[in-house]
Design a protein around this motif. Structure first.
Motif, short mmCIF file in Angstrom:
data_model
loop_
_atom_site.label_atom_id
_atom_site.label_comp_id
_atom_site.label_asym_id
_atom_site.label_seq_id
_atom_site.Cartn_x
_atom_site.Cartn_y
_atom_site.Cartn_z
N GLY A 116 3.24 -0.02 -0.05
CA GLY A 116 4.57 0.09 -0.59
C GLY A 116 5.03 -1.14 -1.33
N ASP A 117 6.22 -1.54 -1.52
CA ASP A 117 7.03 -2.57 -2.15
C ASP A 117 7.27 -3.67 -1.17
N TRP A 118 6.28 -4.00 -0.46
CA TRP A 118 6.52 -5.12 0.43
C TRP A 118 5.57 -6.25 -0.20
N PHE A 119 5.84 -7.42 0.12
CA PHE A 119 5.29 -8.75 -0.56
C PHE A 119 5.57 -10.15 0.37
N LEU A 120 4.41 -10.66 0.20
CA LEU A 120 4.44 -11.78 1.31
C LEU A 120 5.18 -13.19 0.52
N LEU B 36 1.49 -6.36 -0.52
CA LEU B 36 0.49 -6.59 0.38
C LEU B 36 -0.78 -6.11 0.50
N PHE B 37 -0.79 -4.37 0.03
CA PHE B 37 -2.01 -3.90 0.10
C PHE B 37 -3.11 -4.57 -0.93
N VAL B 38 -2.61 -4.83 -2.11
CA VAL B 38 -3.40 -5.37 -2.99
C VAL B 38 -3.87 -6.84 -2.50
N GLN B 39 -2.96 -7.64 -2.07
CA GLN B 39 -3.42 -8.98 -1.57
C GLN B 39 -4.29 -8.95 -0.55
#
Length: 177
Positions: free
Chosen positions: A133-137, A158-161
């Protein structure tokens, strides 16, 4: 199961971010189809319930007119509402498996949540919830933030990273640049 993730890398040559958007859209489309199936089933259930209710009411009315018994309660056997959240696919709930059958690998988000929980200092359960989802570090605060807290920064989900970029690196290393 979303299979053939390897093809996103080797054939379509998508970047991890492009692949994430592709996978998000795919899950949304599948959920839309599941929702339409659910709505159709619910309409059939509603029609069946209404028909049965009309038959029961007609039978009670006939019995009352014949003096056999009371008319009864018209609201008896009320229509039962059912929740539909169980029919939808959401990686954070663990009901989506990402895979490459030809290369012999598959995973759920829980696998990566276990790998990164200690390193990031986040509980595994919480990390599993935000890996999709739209979650970021936030690199400055080392905290997970939503889209509204980005402040114009261009961060990767996060999923991409943590997931897709690592899979892409393995494929690039194995297959060569």
């Amino acid at each position: 199961m979303i299979n053939k993730l390897d093809r996103l890398i080797t054939e379509l040559k998508l970047s991890p971010s492009e692949a994430y958007h592709h996978l998000s859209q795919l899950i949304e489309q599948v959920n839309a189809v599941m929702g339409s199936f659910y709505a159709s089933d619910r309409m059939e259930d509603d029609l069946r319930w209404r028909d049965e209710r009309e038959k029961r009411l007609a039978a009670r009315k006939a019995q009352a007119e014949d003096g056999i018994g009371p008319e009864g309660n018209e609201n008896e056997g009320e229509y039962e509402e059912k929740e539909d959240e169980d029919i939808y696919f959401a990686p954070e709930r663990g009901n989506v498996l990402f895979a490459s059958a030809i290369d012999g690998w598959a995973f759920r988000l829980g696998k990566f949540a276990r790998l990164y929980a200690d390193k990031l200092g986040i509980k595994e359960r919480n990390l599993r919830r935000v890996l999709w989802g739209d979650w970021f570090l936030d690199p400055k605060t080392k905290r997970v933030v939503g889209r509204n807290k980005l402040g114009g920064r261009n961060l990767k989900p996060l999923f991409v990273q943590f997931v897709l970029e690592n899979i892409w690196k393995v494929y690039e290393t194995v297959l060569g640049d």
